[in-house]
Design a protein around this motif. Sequence first.
Motif, PDB file in Angstrom:
ATOM      1  N   GLY A  61      -2.921   3.670  -3.595  1.00  0.00           N
ATOM      2  CA  GLY A  61      -2.846   2.470  -4.411  1.00  0.00           C
ATOM      3  C   GLY A  61      -2.410   1.291  -3.824  1.00  0.00           C
ATOM      4  O   GLY A  61      -1.710   1.433  -2.792  1.00  0.00           O
TER       5      GLY A  61
ATOM      6  N   LEU B  43      -3.519  -2.966  -7.850  1.00  0.00           N
ATOM      7  CA  LEU B  43      -3.828  -1.929  -8.933  1.00  0.00           C
ATOM      8  C   LEU B  43      -2.828  -1.487  -9.764  1.00  0.00           C
ATOM      9  O   LEU B  43      -1.738  -1.118  -9.194  1.00  0.00           O
TER      10      LEU B  43
ATOM     11  N   ASN C 206       0.772  -1.242  -0.093  1.00  0.00           N
ATOM     12  CA  ASN C 206      -0.011  -0.032   0.001  1.00  0.00           C
ATOM     13  C   ASN C 206       0.896   1.302  -0.038  1.00  0.00           C
ATOM     14  O   ASN C 206       1.836   1.407   0.624  1.00  0.00           O
TER      15      ASN C 206
ATOM     16  N   SER D 253      -3.441  10.344  -3.223  1.00  0.00           N
ATOM     17  CA  SER D 253      -3.234   9.187  -4.204  1.00  0.00           C
ATOM     18  C   SER D 253      -2.945   8.023  -3.325  1.00  0.00           C
ATOM     19  O   SER D 253      -1.842   7.966  -2.458  1.00  0.00           O
TER      20      SER D 253
ATOM     21  N   LYS E 292      -2.671   1.582 -11.500  1.00  0.00           N
ATOM     22  CA  LYS E 292      -2.763   2.771 -11.102  1.00  0.00           C
ATOM     23  C   LYS E 292      -3.428   3.471  -9.844  1.00  0.00           C
ATOM     24  O   LYS E 292      -4.526   2.892  -9.406  1.00  0.00           O
ATOM     25  N   PRO E 293      -2.661   4.338  -9.085  1.00  0.00           N
ATOM     26  CA  PRO E 293      -3.606   4.542  -7.850  1.00  0.00           C
ATOM     27  C   PRO E 293      -4.640   5.363  -8.067  1.00  0.00           C
ATOM     28  O   PRO E 293      -4.851   5.901  -9.198  1.00  0.00           O
TER      29      PRO E 293
END
Length: 118
Positions: A100, A104, A71, A98, A106-107
């Motif tokens: 992510g 994922l 994370n 932001s 992209k965040p």
Amino acid sequence: TLAVAFSFLARAESLTGCKLYVDGVQVTQISEFSIDNYSSNKPSATIDGELLDFAKTDKVVKMSFSNECDNMYEITFSNAALAKAKSGEFRTLIGKASIGTADLEKPFVGLLKCNVNN
């Protein structure tokens, strides 16, 4: 009066119920979390991770939390908004974030809304 001063120091400044919103819609993939000691230079969050970076300029405070591999939470609050939250003028603090996770590509980038508890 000294005891009163210590009672103020003992109260934790917390942001609770922090949720990320992208284009006005809550991101359900990111769990709600809290940030304790939000006005200090060593805030802590109730996420799976620790404070990675902290920076304060004349306009903003940036804090990043990470657990090294999964994370990444990058959060920015304006100093003016933080001051109003600390004084009790704001009951909700809004910043940019932001967030992510490892799964994922992209965040998520959006607004972070937190309840102020002083």
